[in-house]
Design a protein around this motif. Structure first.
Motif, PDB file in Angstrom:
ATOM      1  N   HIS A 198       4.429  11.086  -4.390  1.00  0.00           N
ATOM      2  CA  HIS A 198       4.871  10.117  -3.381  1.00  0.00           C
ATOM      3  C   HIS A 198       4.915   8.686  -3.924  1.00  0.00           C
ATOM      4  O   HIS A 198       5.945   8.006  -3.815  1.00  0.00           O
ATOM      5  N   ALA A 199       3.791   8.244  -4.520  1.00  0.00           N
ATOM      6  CA  ALA A 199       3.712   6.842  -4.956  1.00  0.00           C
ATOM      7  C   ALA A 199       4.789   6.535  -5.999  1.00  0.00           C
ATOM      8  O   ALA A 199       5.466   5.496  -5.929  1.00  0.00           O
ATOM      9  N   ALA A 200       4.966   7.443  -6.953  1.00  0.00           N
ATOM     10  CA  ALA A 200       5.954   7.203  -8.006  1.00  0.00           C
ATOM     11  C   ALA A 200       7.370   7.196  -7.430  1.00  0.00           C
ATOM     12  O   ALA A 200       8.225   6.411  -7.872  1.00  0.00           O
ATOM     13  N   SER A 201       7.622   8.054  -6.426  1.00  0.00           N
ATOM     14  CA  SER A 201       8.965   8.102  -5.825  1.00  0.00           C
ATOM     15  C   SER A 201       9.261   6.806  -5.088  1.00  0.00           C
ATOM     16  O   SER A 201      10.351   6.237  -5.218  1.00  0.00           O
ATOM     17  N   VAL A 202       8.269   6.326  -4.327  1.00  0.00           N
ATOM     18  CA  VAL A 202       8.452   5.066  -3.600  1.00  0.00           C
ATOM     19  C   VAL A 202       8.716   3.941  -4.604  1.00  0.00           C
ATOM     20  O   VAL A 202       9.627   3.132  -4.441  1.00  0.00           O
ATOM     21  N   HIS A 203       7.935   3.941  -5.653  1.00  0.00           N
ATOM     22  CA  HIS A 203       8.058   2.906  -6.673  1.00  0.00           C
ATOM     23  C   HIS A 203       9.453   2.914  -7.293  1.00  0.00           C
ATOM     24  O   HIS A 203      10.093   1.867  -7.470  1.00  0.00           O
ATOM     25  N   THR A 204       9.964   4.098  -7.598  1.00  0.00           N
ATOM     26  CA  THR A 204      11.285   4.194  -8.227  1.00  0.00           C
ATOM     27  C   THR A 204      12.374   3.665  -7.300  1.00  0.00           C
ATOM     28  O   THR A 204      13.240   2.890  -7.718  1.00  0.00           O
ATOM     29  N   VAL A 205      12.308   4.069  -6.012  1.00  0.00           N
ATOM     30  CA  VAL A 205      13.334   3.609  -5.070  1.00  0.00           C
ATOM     31  C   VAL A 205      13.273   2.083  -4.959  1.00  0.00           C
ATOM     32  O   VAL A 205      14.306   1.401  -4.991  1.00  0.00           O
ATOM     33  N   VAL A 206      12.065   1.543  -4.870  1.00  0.00           N
ATOM     34  CA  VAL A 206      11.928   0.083  -4.737  1.00  0.00           C
ATOM     35  C   VAL A 206      12.468  -0.623  -5.983  1.00  0.00           C
ATOM     36  O   VAL A 206      13.145  -1.644  -5.891  1.00  0.00           O
ATOM     37  N   MET A 207      12.188  -0.053  -7.140  1.00  0.00           N
ATOM     38  CA  MET A 207      12.683  -0.672  -8.374  1.00  0.00           C
ATOM     39  C   MET A 207      14.210  -0.677  -8.410  1.00  0.00           C
ATOM     40  O   MET A 207      14.820  -1.660  -8.843  1.00  0.00           O
TER      41      MET A 207
ATOM     42  N   HIS B 247       0.869  -1.165   0.000  1.00  0.00           N
ATOM     43  CA  HIS B 247       0.000   0.000   0.000  1.00  0.00           C
ATOM     44  C   HIS B 247       0.915   1.226   0.000  1.00  0.00           C
ATOM     45  O   HIS B 247       1.725   1.379   0.914  1.00  0.00           O
ATOM     46  N   ALA B 248       0.786   2.035  -1.017  1.00  0.00           N
ATOM     47  CA  ALA B 248       1.748   3.124  -1.200  1.00  0.00           C
ATOM     48  C   ALA B 248       1.688   4.178  -0.103  1.00  0.00           C
ATOM     49  O   ALA B 248       2.591   4.993   0.015  1.00  0.00           O
ATOM     50  N   TYR B 249       0.633   4.200   0.695  1.00  0.00           N
ATOM     51  CA  TYR B 249       0.505   5.268   1.686  1.00  0.00           C
ATOM     52  C   TYR B 249       0.469   4.744   3.115  1.00  0.00           C
ATOM     53  O   TYR B 249       0.169   5.485   4.029  1.00  0.00           O
TER      54      TYR B 249
END
Ligand code: UDP
Length: 584
Positions: free
Chosen positions: A270-279, A191-193
């Motif tokens: 926020h969601a895209a930033s989290v996604h990028t770091v995880v990738m 969950h992104a948030y």
């Protein structure tokens, strides 16, 4: 119980999974969302405990027991907010290394062994187990990050272990249990948030560390199972190290999770930033995995690539769905409240400041403010156009609950102010404090600067000034280049003032904080936790400032209107049309 074969393992884990799904489904309709999430966490820990009890292998039992014990420490951390209990994870780690598997030797790539002495082995294993929960908690500062990284890393480590030729029976069982429980408690982990919070970070951190020790204890090369987690967490590890070093030596600490904040500053949400770091982490982890498996077989490549793709796809799906849910805003008499977590609210402030254009107001209405909004159209309009509306006050939160639109987290103004100052201390944002009796703003600023070294207090001024002074005040704020302006003049004076002057002051964010500076400076004391829990903060305040009794008389009127609203017989008609608040 698990010894005969993996089929039995799978069968029993599936039984636990079905039980967990049933518990979640059954209680969902009876519980408020925060209680429901608590229940989920407790059920997850209990599910692990059950698997631990049934496990026949001692090392597996001890690993799971360590995870459950760490989760209990996490629950203690949660209820004793602010008390530093992180050292207890090392005690859990010590217990694990004394009674469970431990790193007894390190095998290097060339096939050479380095045997550790008994004490060195205990010390390294204790550190390894103790550090991971703490590390997970650091990552969990950013909502969504830890759960997602956990999902990716557990998946990758599981693939590596399952494809390993070593005799890793217990480790495989641990992997299977973990994978199934991540899936069953899907919404808690992906969950992104949403933060995992202390109990789950402690549980998974310990289990993750334990999983890698399993491999090492079974004679798998240290680099196979210990280096892989390091590979996956290379980025956050480096960032945490930089943050610790900079906090020790630099007057302006960098703070944690640097890349994530950099991405936000480039305008990513926020969601895209989290996604990028995880990738990025997944990518580094994949490389580490390929190196460890010592094979570049087509099958391995395809399996890993498919797994990573599936996890990413699922994340995107749920991130966008949760984002939609996130913007469901509970409403009372035309006031829409932002149903977001404290962490997300801070992220939003960071986003505005980094964007560098526009001026955004944050309001924290309570029951009396909501009541005022019924009759004061100017105030109502200000709230409607605010960038963030954070509910502060048990009365308003209770009313939203009664209207069946509960908010996920109460964000008290005092706590929000302190968290903003904490973030500001390493982001370098200038903060201006306006309001309170003479000396109060200075005292509050000093207390905050002591608490958060590096805090840039751009200016202070008491709240007893005339209209003639306003120009000078705005000029002072503008010249100080402050990013955040806290105004404590009481409701609605502070909101009116911000509406007229925020843009002139040049500050990006303006927030009305009422008597927060009185509390931070020590002029007033905040109600003890038990009073807060019993929703009696207002009474505590009235005891300290008896002149407030008149305000209390209005509370029954608020309750009366809420009742009318619940019964759908309230004839309040908001005259203006609602302009949608764009959080981005
Ligand atoms: N205050 C001020 N200037 C004024 C009126 C009030 O600085 O002209 C300050 C006052 O000293 C107090 C705060 O505003 O620190 C009001 O706090 P209160 O808790 O009453 O705010 P509310 O309950 O309205 O949010």
């Amino acid at each position: 119980m698990f010894e005969s074969n993996y089929t039995l393992t799978v069968f029993l884990v599936l039984f636990v999974a079905v039980l967990c799904i049933f518990i979640q489904r059954f209680f969902k309709k009876y519980l408020e969302s925060d209680q429901y999430y608590y229940l989920k966490d407790i059920t997850l820990v209990a599910a692990w405990a059950l698997c631990g009890i049934w496990a026949p292998d001692r090392p597996l039992k001890i690993t799971i027991a360590a995870g459950v014990a760490a989760a209990c420490v996490g629950f203690c951390q949660k209820v004793t907010r602010g008390r530093n209990l992180r050292f207890v994870y090392f005690i859990v780690g010590l217990g694990f290394s004394l009674f469970g598997p431990r790193i007894a030797f390190i095998e290097f790539a060339q096939g050479e062994y380095y045997y550790l002495s008994y004490f060195a082995s205990i010390a390294i294993s204790t550190l390894w187990i103790g550090v991971f929960p703490i590390f997970f908690q650091e990552i969990d500062e950013i909502p969504g990050m830890c759960g997602l990284l956990l999902t990716v890393s557990w998946t990758l480590v599981s693939i590596v272990i399952m494809l390993s030729s070593q005799n890793l029976r217990e480790a495989v069982q641990l992997c299977i249990i973990g994978m199934v429980l991540i899936l069953v408690f899907w919404s808690r982990h992906i969950h992104a948030y949403r933060r995992l919070t202390e109990p789950l970070t402690a549980l998974w951190g310990t289990l993750f560390a334990g999983l890698s020790i399993f491999g090492v204890s079974k004679g798998v090369a240290f680099y196979t199972l210990a280096v892989l987690p390091l590979g996956l967490f290379t980025l956050p590890l480096i960032e945490t190290s930089i943050s610790v070093v900079s906090a020790a030596f630099s007057p302006k600490p960098t703070g944690n999770l640097i890349l994530y904040r950099k991405l936000l500053s480039k305008g990513m949400d926020h969601a895209a930033s989290v996604h990028t770091v995880v990738m990025i982490c997944a990518f580094i982890g994949c490389i580490a995995a390929f190196l460890q498996i010592e094979t570049t077989s087509f099958l391995v490549l395809v399996t890993v690539a498919i797994s990573v793709s599936i996890v990413t796809w699922v994340f995107f799906r749920y991130a966008s769905q949760s984002a939609r849910n996130q913007f469901r805003k509970p409403e009372l008499w035309g006031i829409r409240v932002d149903n977001i977590s404290l962490n997300y609210a801070i992220t939003q402030v960071q986003h505005w400041i980094n964007k560098g254009s526009g001026h955004f107001m944050i309001v924290t209405p309570d029951a009396l403010a909501a009541l005022r909004s019924r009759t004061d159209s100017r105030y109502r309009k200000i709230i409607k156009n605010a960038g963030l509306v954070l509910p502060d006050g048990a009365g308003l939160i209770a009313a939203l609950k009664l209207l069946r639109t509960p908010i996920q987290e109460r964000i008290p103004g005092v706590e929000f102010t302190e968290h903003i100052c904490k973030r500001a201390s390493y982001e370098g944002w200038g903060i201006w404090f306006l309001g309170g009796a003479p000396g109060v703003a200075e005292a509050a600023a000093q207390k905050l600067a002591e608490k958060y070294p590096g805090l840039n207090v751009a200016g202070t001024r008491n709240g007893y000034f005339t209209d003639k002074d306003t120009d000078d005040i705005c000029r002072e704020i503008r010249e100080s280049q402050a990013s955040i302006l806290f105004v404590g003049l009481g409701v609605p004076k502070q909101e009116y003032w911000l509406e007229e002057n925020l843009a002139r002051s040049g500050a990006t964010v303006g927030m009305g904080i009422g008597g927060t500076m009185d509390v931070i400076s020590g002029k007033l004391t905040r109600a003890p936790r038990i009073w807060q829990k019993l929703c009696l903060e207002w009474l505590y305040r009235t005891i300290q400032e008896p002149w407030r009794w008149r305000r209390i008389l209005k509370l029954p009127l608020f309750a009366f209107y809420v009742l009318l609203t619940i019964l759908h017989i309230d004839n309040f008609n908001q005259d203006e049309s609602y302009e949608d608040i764009n959080l981005n």
